[in-house]
Write an enzyme that holds these catalytic residues in place. Structure first.
Site, PDB file in Angstrom:
ATOM      1  N   SER A  65      46.893 -63.211  13.300  1.00  0.00           N
ATOM      2  CA  SER A  65      45.852 -63.105  12.272  1.00  0.00           C
ATOM      3  C   SER A  65      45.567 -64.436  11.592  1.00  0.00           C
ATOM      4  CB  SER A  65      46.271 -62.059  11.238  1.00  0.00           C
ATOM      5  OG  SER A  65      46.263 -60.762  11.836  1.00  0.00           O
ATOM      6  N   TYR A  66      46.586 -65.290  11.535  1.00  0.00           N
ATOM      7  CA  TYR A  66      46.354 -66.600  10.917  1.00  0.00           C
ATOM      8  C   TYR A  66      45.269 -67.366  11.667  1.00  0.00           C
ATOM      9  CZ  TYR A  66      47.148 -71.196   8.947  1.00  0.00           C
ATOM     10  OH  TYR A  66      46.962 -72.421   8.327  1.00  0.00           O
ATOM     11  N   GLU A  67      45.153 -67.155  12.974  1.00  0.00           N
ATOM     12  CA  GLU A  67      44.164 -67.859  13.789  1.00  0.00           C
ATOM     13  C   GLU A  67      42.775 -67.215  13.748  1.00  0.00           C
ATOM     14  OE1 GLU A  67      47.394 -67.277  15.002  1.00  0.00           O
ATOM     15  OE2 GLU A  67      47.839 -69.352  14.457  1.00  0.00           O
ATOM     16  N   CYS A  89      46.370 -57.256  12.224  1.00  0.00           N
ATOM     17  CA  CYS A  89      47.321 -56.379  11.532  1.00  0.00           C
ATOM     18  C   CYS A  89      48.550 -57.198  11.188  1.00  0.00           C
ATOM     19  CB  CYS A  89      47.699 -55.209  12.444  1.00  0.00           C
ATOM     20  SG  CYS A  89      48.947 -54.123  11.730  1.00  0.00           S
ATOM     21  N   VAL A  90      48.781 -57.406   9.904  1.00  0.00           N
ATOM     22  CA  VAL A  90      49.924 -58.203   9.436  1.00  0.00           C
ATOM     23  C   VAL A  90      50.886 -57.265   8.738  1.00  0.00           C
ATOM     24  CG1 VAL A  90      50.672 -60.163   8.034  1.00  0.00           C
ATOM     25  CG2 VAL A  90      48.395 -60.175   9.108  1.00  0.00           C
ATOM     26  N   ILE A  91      52.005 -56.963   9.394  1.00  0.00           N
ATOM     27  CA  ILE A  91      52.963 -55.993   8.863  1.00  0.00           C
ATOM     28  C   ILE A  91      54.036 -56.730   8.066  1.00  0.00           C
ATOM     29  CG2 ILE A  91      54.668 -54.220   9.432  1.00  0.00           C
ATOM     30  CD1 ILE A  91      53.072 -53.622  11.961  1.00  0.00           C
ATOM     31  N   GLU A  94      60.651 -59.311   6.468  1.00  0.00           N
ATOM     32  CA  GLU A  94      61.751 -59.504   5.513  1.00  0.00           C
ATOM     33  C   GLU A  94      61.448 -60.600   4.506  1.00  0.00           C
ATOM     34  OE1 GLU A  94      65.389 -58.294   8.605  1.00  0.00           O
ATOM     35  OE2 GLU A  94      65.157 -60.353   7.867  1.00  0.00           O
ATOM     36  N   HIS A  97      56.392 -64.285   4.561  1.00  0.00           N
ATOM     37  CA  HIS A  97      55.491 -64.819   5.578  1.00  0.00           C
ATOM     38  C   HIS A  97      54.172 -64.042   5.635  1.00  0.00           C
ATOM     39  CE1 HIS A  97      54.817 -66.193   9.962  1.00  0.00           C
ATOM     40  NE2 HIS A  97      54.407 -67.112   9.123  1.00  0.00           N
ATOM     41  N   PHE A 122      36.208 -58.979   7.154  1.00  0.00           N
ATOM     42  CA  PHE A 122      37.676 -58.946   7.069  1.00  0.00           C
ATOM     43  C   PHE A 122      38.170 -57.575   7.518  1.00  0.00           C
ATOM     44  CE2 PHE A 122      41.689 -60.433   5.393  1.00  0.00           C
ATOM     45  CZ  PHE A 122      42.335 -59.314   4.887  1.00  0.00           C
TER      46      PHE A 122
END
Ligand SMILES: Nc1c(NC[C@H](O)[C@H](O)[C@H](O)CO)[nH]c(=O)[nH]c1=O
Ligand SMILES: CC(=O)[C@@H](O)COP(=O)(O)O
Length: 159
Positions: A65-67, A89-91, A94, A97, A122
């Site tokens: 997703s960063y790209e 999808c950014v899960i 820990e 990040h 978005f």
């Protein structure tokens, strides 16, 4: 507002623009591909259901997703592309990040949209768990891909 048992993908379809001649680019993050593929399927089908021609829907993958911001910029700068949909999808993990990714991609996509004067949507899920992600990728809370596609369609009323 609680999402409990809500279909978050319910939207009005009144007064939509004719998109039969419009070109859409869908940029898809490969991270969590079992989720992002469902987002893509929802976005693609929504565009076709509301009048887009399959040959006018371009797909490109990026690693994560960063790209998405850079991938969106590549297509937003193309004269023949009318709108860009970014899916990811950014899960939560820990560490923090996921926060850095989410903020970066939200800011990045906004910047691309304003820089290119073009709708850049978005369509990134930011869930705490895989279950929350699947619930929003064709599950009980709808499909964020459908929502993203409908957002792109509606924004084309402005340009
Ligand atoms: N953990 C997730 C990532 N991480 C990868 C980043 O998006 C990026 O590709 C990397 O930091 C290199 O620049 N990406 C997702 O889309 N979802 C995640 O859950
Ligand atoms: C959101 C991510 O980047 C994923 O890799 C989780 O990372 P971490 O558990 O190291 O926070």
């Amino acid at each position: 507002m609680s999402s409990t048992d809500k279909n978050l993908s319910e939207f009005s379809t009144n007064d939509l623009p004719d998109i039969s001649g419009r070109t859409f680019a869908i940029v898809v993050a490969e991270w969590n591909h079992e989720v992002t593929e469902k987002l893509f399927d929802g976005a693609y089908q929504t565009l076709v259901d509301y009048g887009a021609k399959p040959e006018n829907i371009i797909r490109a993958n990026v690693p994560g997703s960063y790209e998405l911001s850079f991938g969106a910029q590549v297509f937003a700068r193309k004269q023949n592309v009318d709108a860009v949909i970014a899916l990811g999808c950014v899960i939560q993990g820990e560490t923090k990040h996921n926060d850095y990714i989410n903020h970066a991609v939200a800011q990045g996509l906004t910047q691309v949209s304003l820089e290119c004067h073009k709708p850049v949507v978005f369509g990134v899920l930011t869930p705490n768990t895989q279950e929350q992600a699947l619930d929003r990728a064709g599950g009980k809370h709808g499909n964020k891909g459908d929502e993203a596609a409908m957002t792109a369609i509606k924004m084309l009323k402005l340009v």
